[in-house]
Write a protein that holds these residues in place. Sequence first.
Motif, PDB file in Angstrom:
ATOM      1  N   ARG A 172       0.702  -1.436   0.303  1.00 37.49           N
ATOM      2  CA  ARG A 172       0.470   0.468   0.377  1.00 37.49           C
ATOM      3  C   ARG A 172       1.008   1.418  -0.491  1.00 37.49           C
ATOM      4  O   ARG A 172       0.314   2.467  -0.062  1.00 37.49           O
ATOM      5  CB  ARG A 172      -0.924   0.287   1.522  1.00 37.49           C
ATOM      6  N   GLN A 173       1.964   1.306   0.258  1.00 41.09           N
ATOM      7  CA  GLN A 173       2.902   2.275   0.207  1.00 41.09           C
ATOM      8  C   GLN A 173       4.032   2.317  -0.743  1.00 41.09           C
ATOM      9  O   GLN A 173       4.598   1.696  -1.471  1.00 41.09           O
ATOM     10  CB  GLN A 173       3.919   2.041   1.320  1.00 41.09           C
ATOM     11  N   ARG A 174       2.820   3.457  -2.227  1.00 35.68           N
ATOM     12  CA  ARG A 174       3.477   3.741  -3.087  1.00 35.68           C
ATOM     13  C   ARG A 174       4.456   3.323  -3.594  1.00 35.68           C
ATOM     14  O   ARG A 174       5.979   2.981  -4.570  1.00 35.68           O
ATOM     15  CB  ARG A 174       2.373   4.729  -4.126  1.00 35.68           C
ATOM     16  N   GLU A 175       5.592   4.658  -3.137  1.00 32.10           N
ATOM     17  CA  GLU A 175       7.304   4.653  -3.019  1.00 32.10           C
ATOM     18  C   GLU A 175       7.825   4.028  -2.675  1.00 32.10           C
ATOM     19  O   GLU A 175       9.163   3.080  -3.572  1.00 32.10           O
ATOM     20  CB  GLU A 175       7.580   5.956  -1.925  1.00 32.10           C
ATOM     21  N   ALA A 176       7.024   3.185  -1.918  1.00 29.97           N
ATOM     22  CA  ALA A 176       8.180   1.468  -1.292  1.00 29.97           C
ATOM     23  C   ALA A 176       8.069   0.785  -2.727  1.00 29.97           C
ATOM     24  O   ALA A 176       8.480  -0.282  -3.579  1.00 29.97           O
ATOM     25  CB  ALA A 176       7.789   0.986  -0.366  1.00 29.97           C
ATOM     26  N   VAL A 177       6.494   0.713  -3.432  1.00 30.48           N
ATOM     27  CA  VAL A 177       6.503   0.001  -4.606  1.00 30.48           C
ATOM     28  C   VAL A 177       7.237   0.071  -6.154  1.00 30.48           C
ATOM     29  O   VAL A 177       7.815  -0.420  -6.301  1.00 30.48           O
ATOM     30  CB  VAL A 177       4.363  -0.683  -4.778  1.00 30.48           C
ATOM     31  N   VAL A 178       7.401   1.568  -5.748  1.00 34.78           N
ATOM     32  CA  VAL A 178       7.507   1.848  -7.411  1.00 34.78           C
ATOM     33  C   VAL A 178       9.518   1.902  -7.034  1.00 34.78           C
ATOM     34  O   VAL A 178       9.921   1.957  -7.825  1.00 34.78           O
ATOM     35  CB  VAL A 178       7.462   3.427  -7.255  1.00 34.78           C
ATOM     36  N   PHE A 179      10.168   1.934  -6.134  1.00 36.91           N
ATOM     37  CA  PHE A 179      11.162   2.263  -5.609  1.00 36.91           C
ATOM     38  C   PHE A 179      12.068   0.247  -5.702  1.00 36.91           C
ATOM     39  O   PHE A 179      12.716   0.465  -6.754  1.00 36.91           O
ATOM     40  CB  PHE A 179      11.504   2.532  -4.424  1.00 36.91           C
ATOM     41  N   THR A 180      11.681  -0.299  -5.116  1.00 35.95           N
ATOM     42  CA  THR A 180      11.078  -1.347  -4.993  1.00 35.95           C
ATOM     43  C   THR A 180      11.320  -2.429  -6.208  1.00 35.95           C
ATOM     44  O   THR A 180      12.158  -3.098  -6.593  1.00 35.95           O
ATOM     45  CB  THR A 180      11.507  -2.227  -3.854  1.00 35.95           C
ATOM     46  N   VAL A 181      10.033  -1.791  -6.118  1.00 27.79           N
ATOM     47  CA  VAL A 181       9.447  -2.878  -7.807  1.00 27.79           C
ATOM     48  C   VAL A 181      10.027  -2.772  -9.072  1.00 27.79           C
ATOM     49  O   VAL A 181      10.235  -3.166  -9.819  1.00 27.79           O
ATOM     50  CB  VAL A 181       8.322  -3.732  -6.924  1.00 27.79           C
ATOM     51  N   MET A 182       9.560  -1.163  -9.192  1.00 26.37           N
ATOM     52  CA  MET A 182       9.272  -0.126 -10.408  1.00 26.37           C
ATOM     53  C   MET A 182      10.422   0.188 -10.934  1.00 26.37           C
ATOM     54  O   MET A 182      11.193  -0.910 -12.440  1.00 26.37           O
ATOM     55  CB  MET A 182       8.794   0.664 -10.672  1.00 26.37           C
ATOM     56  N   LEU A 183      11.420   0.180 -10.752  1.00 21.48           N
ATOM     57  CA  LEU A 183      12.741   0.689 -10.741  1.00 21.48           C
ATOM     58  C   LEU A 183      13.980  -0.370 -11.699  1.00 21.48           C
ATOM     59  O   LEU A 183      13.933  -0.226 -12.328  1.00 21.48           O
ATOM     60  CB  LEU A 183      13.509   1.670  -9.553  1.00 21.48           C
ATOM     61  N   PRO A 184      13.716  -1.859 -10.778  1.00 22.02           N
ATOM     62  CA  PRO A 184      14.387  -3.108 -11.435  1.00 22.02           C
ATOM     63  C   PRO A 184      13.660  -2.942 -13.266  1.00 22.02           C
ATOM     64  O   PRO A 184      14.413  -3.097 -14.206  1.00 22.02           O
ATOM     65  CB  PRO A 184      13.967  -4.292 -10.889  1.00 22.02           C
ATOM     66  N   VAL A 185      12.642  -2.952 -13.002  1.00 21.82           N
ATOM     67  CA  VAL A 185      11.318  -3.513 -14.499  1.00 21.82           C
ATOM     68  C   VAL A 185      11.891  -2.470 -15.288  1.00 21.82           C
ATOM     69  O   VAL A 185      12.161  -2.325 -16.354  1.00 21.82           O
ATOM     70  CB  VAL A 185      10.382  -3.671 -14.270  1.00 21.82           C
ATOM     71  N   LEU A 186      12.011  -1.091 -14.727  1.00 22.84           N
ATOM     72  CA  LEU A 186      12.313   0.227 -15.615  1.00 22.84           C
ATOM     73  C   LEU A 186      13.483  -0.063 -15.978  1.00 22.84           C
ATOM     74  O   LEU A 186      13.732   0.172 -17.636  1.00 22.84           O
ATOM     75  CB  LEU A 186      11.392   1.803 -15.006  1.00 22.84           C
ATOM     76  N   LEU A 187      14.570  -0.032 -15.544  1.00 25.09           N
ATOM     77  CA  LEU A 187      15.915  -0.298 -15.844  1.00 25.09           C
ATOM     78  C   LEU A 187      16.157  -1.278 -16.359  1.00 25.09           C
ATOM     79  O   LEU A 187      16.382  -1.189 -18.046  1.00 25.09           O
ATOM     80  CB  LEU A 187      16.773  -0.814 -14.477  1.00 25.09           C
ATOM     81  N   LEU A 188      15.699  -2.789 -16.659  1.00 21.88           N
ATOM     82  CA  LEU A 188      15.384  -3.657 -17.198  1.00 21.88           C
ATOM     83  C   LEU A 188      14.879  -3.078 -18.989  1.00 21.88           C
ATOM     84  O   LEU A 188      15.270  -3.694 -20.192  1.00 21.88           O
ATOM     85  CB  LEU A 188      14.766  -4.902 -17.161  1.00 21.88           C
ATOM     86  N   VAL A 189      13.680  -2.833 -18.752  1.00 22.95           N
ATOM     87  CA  VAL A 189      13.004  -1.544 -20.177  1.00 22.95           C
ATOM     88  C   VAL A 189      13.784  -0.916 -20.739  1.00 22.95           C
ATOM     89  O   VAL A 189      14.133  -0.811 -21.551  1.00 22.95           O
ATOM     90  CB  VAL A 189      11.808  -0.814 -19.895  1.00 22.95           C
ATOM     91  N   VAL A 190      14.375   0.012 -19.895  1.00 19.52           N
ATOM     92  CA  VAL A 190      15.484   1.260 -20.581  1.00 19.52           C
ATOM     93  C   VAL A 190      16.740   0.773 -21.234  1.00 19.52           C
ATOM     94  O   VAL A 190      17.357   0.575 -22.017  1.00 19.52           O
ATOM     95  CB  VAL A 190      16.060   2.228 -19.825  1.00 19.52           C
TER      96      VAL A 190
END
Lengths: 266, 298
Positions: free
Chosen positions: A29-47
């Motif tokens: 439920r903590q958006r910052e944690a989800v973005v930082f921990t889960v989405m950052l690696p995913v975005l790095l992979l995409v880029v």
Amino acid sequence: MTAVQDPVLPSLPRVYRSRAVVELKEFFRQREAVVFTVMLPVLLLVVFGAVLNFDLGQGVSFTQYFMAGIIAAGILGASLQNMAIGIATERSDGTLKSLSGTPMPRSAYFVGKVVQVLVVTAAIIAILLFIGGVFYGVDLPSGGDWVTFAWVAVLGSASCTLLGIALSSLAKNGRSASATVTPFALLLQFISGVFFQFSEIPSWMQTVAALFPLKWMAQGLRSVFLPDALAAAEPAGSWELGRVALVLAGWCVLGLILCVRTFRWQ
Amino acid sequence: MTSTPAAAALRHPPEPLDPSAAISIRGLVKRYGDFTAVDGLDLDIRRGEIFALLGPNGAGKTTTVEICEGYRRRDAGEVRVLGEDPANGNRRWKSRLGIVLQSNSGESQLTVREMVAAQASYYPDPRDPDEVLELVGLTAKAGARGKSLSGGQRRRLDVALGIVGRPTLLFLDEPTTGFDPEARRQFWSLIRSLRELGTTMLLTTHYLDEAEELADRAGVIAHGRLVDVAVPSSLGGRETAPAVVSWTEDGVRRSEATATPTALVRELSRRFPGEVPDLAVARPTLEDVYLQMIGEAR
């Protein structure tokens, strides 16, 4: 007053389940944690997958190499960074103190954290494998490679979780933990073969990286994602899986000792 | 003035611990480096009563309470809370306590109801979370996240977390600090309704009206020592303290402390032909005796 008259304390599994549910809700439920921990690696992979898609030789793309590194970095984020920052925050805002004043068995707090790390790690790995496999043509592991994948991920995640719990005690609060641990993790990623090929990093930096678990996690995962022919490009000329297991297990032991010695409930 | 535990023991000949009391403390000492926060404190809190520990900031209230809660270790003395030494408090012992700490509970992503339900899951015989929310007046906020609550609502949430385990003994450390007067009155009525449930309460506060309003007995703590324990109305000998009669005579303001103010007023009314100029009769307020007590202890 005898124990017979008293209502029975809730069983360990019941409290463990309750804490696990609390920890999962707190994280997702903590958006910052989800973005930082889960989405950052995913975005790095995409880029990185889109930009650095060059050939490493043997018909292997850098994305295939990067897959191993970004999964290792994802595990680091879900365990070490997540624990160090999360627990430092809960210590400074009084959550830990409040919990330690309840009859909650203290082990339940750590069980909840471990469940959180496991679920977040599994989610990161699943998303990364999906995106890599579907959009970037990454060859997924097969057969016995899954076994290696599993033990590297579990040992790596365990050592980094313990290390994260120990690091949380050094920080004054969540913000200061974030300010210390985030650059440390980023630096570690640069020298541990996440963003660049480890063989291209100056040897003294390789030596520094070899002191920490991330390099060994990335190396173990490369053995999963890369053909064995590329093992020759590793510093030792092989995947060194025995040493990977030894170093990660060593960090588990050291991390556990540090946790037991330094953990504070207030 | 320095003091050793031995000197403290000489001042108060040690009585044995009272095993039937909710809290029994003898010769409690706690030091932080050179600073002695609690300096030979004796106290008994009876089962079922609301006891207020009054004192200025830094007097040793929170240190004493946190030793009773098991958060801090004492340097000397004996403490029994519900018959057990808090230094060795196990899960069962903790399940009989409710603790409302001085600072608010931390940020959480859980809803109010989820927080209370999670807390209930740690206790052997918890209250129904919805009934607890009803009791503290947070039913309308049950689905809200903790961070959307006002200061007063947050404190009510802290009380809900403190009582959901059905405690025998509830600690309330400065529960209304920072409240506006209306929130404070609402909180007081909540505490009074908890009294109906038979919960023993140890309340620390630096608001005298709060102690007077809620407590069966109050203790004044200053410089780590208990300087008086009494029902709030007779704290510091207030009910028998001399009244001060003041008036103006020959253009000069005069006042006289007397145990028999009526006689003095009668005499004044004989001395003056009409109204006694600026006549006033005052008893010391709780605040007067309190300030005097914490002043004398200095």
